[in-house]
Design a protein around this motif. Structure first.
Motif, PDB file in Angstrom:
ATOM      1  N   MET A 175      17.696  -7.868  25.658  1.00  0.00           N
ATOM      2  CA  MET A 175      17.991  -7.427  27.022  1.00  0.00           C
ATOM      3  C   MET A 175      16.893  -7.861  27.988  1.00  0.00           C
ATOM      4  O   MET A 175      17.158  -8.187  29.141  1.00  0.00           O
ATOM      5  CB  MET A 175      18.139  -5.911  27.075  1.00  0.00           C
ATOM      6  CG  MET A 175      19.491  -5.418  26.666  1.00  0.00           C
ATOM      7  SD  MET A 175      20.856  -6.275  27.498  1.00  0.00           S
ATOM      8  CE  MET A 175      21.261  -7.531  26.295  1.00  0.00           C
ATOM      9  N   ILE A 176      15.655  -7.830  27.516  1.00  0.00           N
ATOM     10  CA  ILE A 176      14.562  -8.261  28.384  1.00  0.00           C
ATOM     11  C   ILE A 176      14.726  -9.752  28.682  1.00  0.00           C
ATOM     12  O   ILE A 176      14.606 -10.184  29.823  1.00  0.00           O
ATOM     13  CB  ILE A 176      13.197  -7.961  27.719  1.00  0.00           C
ATOM     14  CG1 ILE A 176      13.026  -6.449  27.596  1.00  0.00           C
ATOM     15  CG2 ILE A 176      12.060  -8.568  28.531  1.00  0.00           C
ATOM     16  CD1 ILE A 176      11.753  -6.012  26.941  1.00  0.00           C
ATOM     17  N   TYR A 184      17.555 -10.278  31.035  1.00  0.00           N
ATOM     18  CA  TYR A 184      17.161  -9.948  32.408  1.00  0.00           C
ATOM     19  C   TYR A 184      16.278 -11.051  33.001  1.00  0.00           C
ATOM     20  O   TYR A 184      16.466 -11.457  34.149  1.00  0.00           O
ATOM     21  CB  TYR A 184      16.451  -8.604  32.425  1.00  0.00           C
ATOM     22  CG  TYR A 184      15.697  -8.352  33.708  1.00  0.00           C
ATOM     23  CD1 TYR A 184      16.373  -8.267  34.923  1.00  0.00           C
ATOM     24  CD2 TYR A 184      14.319  -8.229  33.708  1.00  0.00           C
ATOM     25  CE1 TYR A 184      15.691  -8.068  36.104  1.00  0.00           C
ATOM     26  CE2 TYR A 184      13.627  -8.024  34.876  1.00  0.00           C
ATOM     27  CZ  TYR A 184      14.317  -7.943  36.073  1.00  0.00           C
ATOM     28  OH  TYR A 184      13.639  -7.748  37.235  1.00  0.00           O
ATOM     29  N   LEU A 185      15.319 -11.527  32.206  1.00  0.00           N
ATOM     30  CA  LEU A 185      14.407 -12.544  32.731  1.00  0.00           C
ATOM     31  C   LEU A 185      15.163 -13.823  33.108  1.00  0.00           C
ATOM     32  O   LEU A 185      14.816 -14.498  34.063  1.00  0.00           O
ATOM     33  CB  LEU A 185      13.297 -12.845  31.716  1.00  0.00           C
ATOM     34  CG  LEU A 185      12.301 -11.691  31.509  1.00  0.00           C
ATOM     35  CD1 LEU A 185      11.253 -12.065  30.467  1.00  0.00           C
ATOM     36  CD2 LEU A 185      11.633 -11.289  32.815  1.00  0.00           C
ATOM     37  N   LYS A 214      17.399 -12.840  36.330  1.00  0.00           N
ATOM     38  CA  LYS A 214      16.732 -12.254  37.486  1.00  0.00           C
ATOM     39  C   LYS A 214      16.666 -13.242  38.640  1.00  0.00           C
ATOM     40  O   LYS A 214      16.865 -12.879  39.795  1.00  0.00           O
ATOM     41  CB  LYS A 214      15.361 -11.778  37.026  1.00  0.00           C
ATOM     42  CG  LYS A 214      14.188 -12.124  37.864  1.00  0.00           C
ATOM     43  CD  LYS A 214      12.943 -11.723  37.156  1.00  0.00           C
ATOM     44  CE  LYS A 214      12.132 -12.916  36.682  1.00  0.00           C
ATOM     45  NZ  LYS A 214      11.714 -13.824  37.719  1.00  0.00           N
ATOM     46  N   ASP A 215      16.454 -14.542  38.321  1.00  0.00           N
ATOM     47  CA  ASP A 215      16.426 -15.532  39.398  1.00  0.00           C
ATOM     48  C   ASP A 215      17.791 -15.660  40.048  1.00  0.00           C
ATOM     49  O   ASP A 215      17.903 -15.882  41.240  1.00  0.00           O
ATOM     50  CB  ASP A 215      15.968 -16.888  38.865  1.00  0.00           C
ATOM     51  CG  ASP A 215      14.480 -16.856  38.561  1.00  0.00           C
ATOM     52  OD1 ASP A 215      13.800 -15.981  39.145  1.00  0.00           O
ATOM     53  OD2 ASP A 215      14.011 -17.669  37.753  1.00  0.00           O
TER      54      ASP A 215
END
Lengths: 276, 434, 295
Positions: free
Chosen positions: A254-255, A258-259, A262-263
């Motif tokens: 999930m991290i 997200y990373l 996120k952009d």
């Protein structure tokens, strides 16, 4: 004057750094601990791993059946999120641009939906699904996920679409487009920023959902990652190393997700500033 | 026709679909596929990731399936609270599996009281004497046996680290006062006198309160209390609570015991941070794997020392017949017989012998294990020599017990007095009906 | 088909799939739950109608009142903690008050991606009696018996949880405000800047008034989320010790799933809904007043 600015700057940095540390420290600790055997975690909870002990991961993966859970989690999160966002957008369009009286009532229903806890519907839902033969199937998990995702997402979609100028719709009507075409060709493209936000939120929520999937399924083959992780994290589990490894397996994707995205949100936000 | 009205009708009827679906019945699915193999669903309490119990259970299943090729068992596992939540949901929706793990007391009463499972007595006939008496006590209102207990569970054992005791120049306390007097010395050495982790609130009740009630009140009093002839706010019951309060106030338990997750109690004992450790006999199962061979030599199983004005038997503990499998009342005759084969295998002679080797204390009477792990031998020896009283959570209903567990924490924090929590227990037991 | 008919049909078509699912999976079970809340249903047999007895009992229960108090504290932390803090962070990032804003934004939002169960486990490992912080304090002060007393205090045990909630959810509000700040017409701010307005003047006179709607909306999320808070608290403390950290959702869960009081539990979950509706109505009243004032 200069002093207040530097003080303000200092405080801003302090605030930002505090939040950053609060996030980084526990996560780093979790990841490092996952590479330590149980005994080392218990005796030296703070020390870095002596060597990269990966047995935790292999054991957790096989014993906890995390492989199949991982696949299921991905299916549930993707499929349910896709339909939640699609239905939320179509509802949001209907509720914000058609100006029928019933819109108010439907919006109110969805707002009430925000207030419902999963526990208060779980038993009737289970009865209903077993009667329909839906319990223990992937569909039986996906449908409630969509339903529970809707209230919040409809709210987001409605408020966003309200901000899209009516002129766009009107000129399309004059050009002979029907409402479904307007929805697909105008509303959806214009609303990409909010769609990416909605998608990420719903996806995260579905990925971490536990109670519904636990109750509505019993076969190993249709359960998802949180169930697997919970069996390690549940009270009496005796091996912290395995527990941390399971947590890492559940959290890190999930991290990364997200990373990566996120952009996309940032871009979406920039592009989403509507020209007026 | 007015389009608007037509659409409204369609719209409203869409709302009604779920209602109709909900009300609709379902077809029963046939289970016997015709090839002579009976498939049965089993719901079991198991932590699938536990390195000890999960493989042990799988071993039992393998042995059974090899011996009974015509029976196919499909398992679903639940663990912790989730097990009970799901069981309750299944029971309420009438979707109970064919074979299900049940508890002798009130914990699974929503299944047993509702008549969802069969009385096992007809199947058991003739074998009653092969079990410990405790396991053959009636579980239902008319003496029904809903589940065949797998184990006798002793809920209060004071595990003792004799190496630390010797190192501190102490000996096993004979009386409660002696135990209290050891406290300062143990703490001065940086150790925990009695390791117990009570965050989950049941350990203090199950592993300490039940045993102290047996000591302070005696077995007879408890029988009377259940029958309604004695009250839970009687002086002797309050006295048992006062002992817990005193142990807390004199810092005999693990510091911050009410913040410690269950499991931490054993951790501290295994790492020799505690001299004594109070927990149930079921932890022996974990000790086998976690204690070193050397540790197993100087760790012993003891009883809590005698208390002043003791009415119960000296060195007594609390015990109950454990959980076991029961079978769905809806099963056909053939299915029931297949289900019984599993139940009898599991809790009867064969399965019990295997489980004893794994460190359990089967309810089925077996010879003493000669080649078993030293901790198992100690457990069997301990079970053979101590008198046993009731375990509170196996005789009281879920709500009074749940409230009482939490009230024990309240008492330890000083937010309620021993007298108050006894009165509240009595009030609640009376309200629900004994 | 006339245009109006086509419009109406499109309306239903767009609304139907979502609404159908929502109605069958949430509205209908909730209605069922509502009807059970007036009974003494215990899981089997016929539910017996007992009127408002469940509600009366709940409102007189000390444990419920403490749970309610905890819930209201969570509401307070969300509305007066997470939202202002989220706004402040968004403002600082938007006005580029710090360098590497993108990095900080990522870090502040990151906790949202982690399951509450994992968060609970991590924080427990850090703060429990067997956790990291206690171990450090014990070593430093040479007090092997040291425990954090805050967790054993009826009034204060909830505070550490409030802190974790603040950490977990501030990022959400930051993102929402950040997006809305981006949407604001930059020309207004530029004009103000040329006129020599300071940051705080711009904040008070232009940005905040433009944000009233957004703030009200986020407050609705905050209130509804706070009142049904369950996962994190249940995994951290289970409502304990001794009900100190219990919230209404846990109260409802324990009564339903542990004590088998289905009717009673349903009543508790209805109270959550009623309470939220009440708070949201008050909120809308206030925000309307504000909006009028700024107009």
């Amino acid at each position: 004057m200069k002093k207040t600015i530097t003080l303000g700057k200092g405080l801003s940095y302090l605030l930002m750094i505090t939040f950053t540390l609060l996030t980084i420290i526990p996560l780093t600790w979790m990841i490092l601990s996952a590479f330590k055997p149980h005994a080392l975690i218990v005796r030296h909870p703070l020390s870095p791993p002596m060597s990269w002990y990966i047995e935790n991961f292999t054991l957790a993966w096989t014993q906890g059946h995390l492989g199949i859970y991982f696949i299921n989690s991905t299916i549930y999160s993707l499929v349910a999120t896709f339909f939640t966002v699609l239905f939320a957008m179509s509802s949001g369009y209907a509720l914000s641009k058609f100006h029928y009286k019933s819109s108010r009532f439907v919006s109110l229903l969805y707002t009430l939906g925000l207030l419902i806890t999963v526990h208060s519907v779980i038993v009737p839902l289970f009865i209903m699904e077993t009667k329909l033969g839906l319990s223990n199937t992937r569909l039986g998990v996906i449908l409630p996920y969509i339903a529970f995702g809707l209230p919040f997402q409809v709210f987001l979609a409605t408020t966003y679409i309200k901000g899209i100028p009516d002129a766009m719709q009107e000129s399309a009507i004059i050009d002979g487009a029907d409402f479904i075409q307007i929805f697909l060709r105008i509303i959806i493209p214009v609303a990409t920023p909010i769609i990416s936000t909605m998608f990420i939120y719903t996806f995260l929520g579905n990925w971490n959902e536990f109670i519904l999937v636990l109750t509505l399924t019993s076969d190993l083959t249709v359960r998802s990652l949180p169930v697997g992780i919970n069996s390690f994290a549940g009270g009496m589990s005796r091996d912290y190393g395995l527990q941390f490894a399971a947590l890492v397996i559940g959290t890190v994707p999930m991290i990364i997700f997200y990373l990566i995205f996120k952009d996309k949100i940032a871009q979406g936000f920039a592009a989403g500033a509507l020209k007026e | 026709m007015n389009m608007k009205r037509l659409f409204s009708i369609v719209f409203i009827s869409l709302f009604l679909v779920p209602v109709l679906l909900f009300a609709a019945g379902t077809k029963e699915q046939a289970k016997d596929t015709g090839d002579g193999v009976t498939t049965l669903s089993v719901y079991h309490f198991l932590d699938q990731t536990d390195k000890t119990t999960a493989p042990n259970f799988q071993y039992l299943v393998d042995v059974f399936e090899k011996a009974n090729p015509t029976i196919k068992l499909t398992f679903e596992y639940g663990y912790g609270e989730a097990f009970h939540d799901k069981l309750q949901t299944m029971a309420m929706s009438g979707q109970l599996p064919d074979i299900v793990l049940l508890y002798p007391g009130e914990r699974t009463s929503q299944v047993t009281n509702a008549g969802l499972v069969q009385d096992l007595r007809p199947y058991l006939a003739g074998h009653e004497n092969e079990f410990a008496d405790m396991a053959m006590q009636g579980q239902g209102k008319n003496g029904e046996i809903w589940e065949l207990p797998e184990d006798i569970s002793i809920t209060s054992i004071m595990f003792t680290n004799n190496r630390l005791l010797k190192q501190l120049g102490l000996t096993l306390p004979k009386t409660y006062e002696e135990l209290l007097a050891q406290g300062p010395k143990i703490r001065a050495a940086g150790l925990i006198p009695i390791s117990i982790a009570n965050k989950d609130a049941w350990p203090m009740q199950s592993c300490v309160a039940g045993m102290l009630v047996e000591r302070a009140c005696g077995l007879e009093w408890f029988d009377k209390a259940i029958a309604g002839e004695a009250r839970f706010d009687d002086a002797e019951f309050v006295y048992a609570m006062e002992i817990i309060k005193e142990l807390t106030d004199k810092q005999m338990f693990s510091p911050g015991t009410n913040q410690l997750a269950y499991g931490q109690g054993l951790d501290d004992f295994v790492q020799e941070k505690a001299v004594y450790f109070i927990d149930g006999g079921w932890t022996v199962n974990n000790m086998i794997g976690e204690l070193t061979a050397e540790q197993k030599e100087y760790m012993s199983l003891e009883s809590f020392p005698d208390i002043p004005r003791q009415k119960g038997k000296s060195l007594s503990t609390s015990a109950t017949a454990g959980q076991g499998f029961g079978m769905n009342a809806k099963l056909t005759k053939a299915e029931s017989e297949a289900a019984w084969k599993w139940i009898w295998f599991y809790s009867g002679p064969e399965g019990s012998a295997i489980r004893q080797k794994f460190g359990r204390l089967p309810a089925y009477n077996l010879d003493e294990p000669k080649d078993a792990d030293p901790m198992i031998q100690k457990l069997v020896a301990y079970a053979g020599k101590v008198p046993m009283g009731y375990v509170m959570d196996s005789v009281l209903a879920a709500e009074p017990i749940g409230t009482f567990n939490i009230n024990l924490q309240n008492m330890m924090f000083g937010t309620k007095t021993p007298k108050q929590i006894s009165q509240e227990l009595e009030a609640m037991v009376t309200a629900i009906g004994r | 088909m006339t245009f109006l008919q086509q419009k109406r049909m499109s309306y239903y078509l767009l609304l139907a799939p979502g609404l159908l699912l929502f109605a069958s999976i949430i509205i209908f079970p909730v209605a069922y739950s509502l009807s059970l809340s007036f009974t003494s249903f215990g899981g089997y047999g016929k539910p017996a109608f007992i009127g408002l007895e469940n509600y009366v009992k709940i409102l007189g229960d000390e444990v419920f009142l403490h749970s309610l108090r905890n819930n209201l504290l969570i509401v307070a932390v969300s509305v007066f903690g997470q939202i202002p803090l989220g706004f402040l962070l968004a403002f600082l990032l938007h006005r580029k008050m710090v360098r590497n804003g993108n990095f900080y934004q990522t870090m502040i939002f990151l906790p949202i991606t982690i399951s509450p169960v994992v968060v609970a486990l991590l924080w427990n490992q850090i703060f429990s009696s067997s956790g990291m912080v206690v171990a450090i304090i014990r070593n430093l002060t040479d007090q092997p018996q040291y425990v954090m007393k805050i967790f054993e205090n009826r009034q204060m045990a909830i505070y550490p949880i409030l802190f974790v909630l603040l950490w977990m959810h501030t990022g959400t509000y930051m993102i929402i405000f950040f997006a809305n700040l981006q949407k604001m017409t930059p020309s207004l701010l530029e004009a103000a800047q040329i006129d020599g307005a300071s940051e705080s003047q711009m904040l008070g006179r232009i940005i905040l008034p433009g944000m009233v709607g957004t703030i009200a909306t986020t407050a609705i999320f905050a209130i509804s989320g706070s009142l049904k808070a369950f996962d994190l608290i249940y995994s951290m403390t289970g409502g304990g010790p001794a009900h100190f950290t219990e919230v209404i959702a846990i109260y409802m869960y324990i009564n339903t799933f542990k004590y088998y009081k289905y009717g009673f539990g349903s009543a508790a979950s209805m109270i959550i809904v009623l309470l939220a509706v009440g708070l949201i109505l008050i909120l809308q009243y206030i925000s309307r007043k504000f909006e009028r004032r700024f107009e």
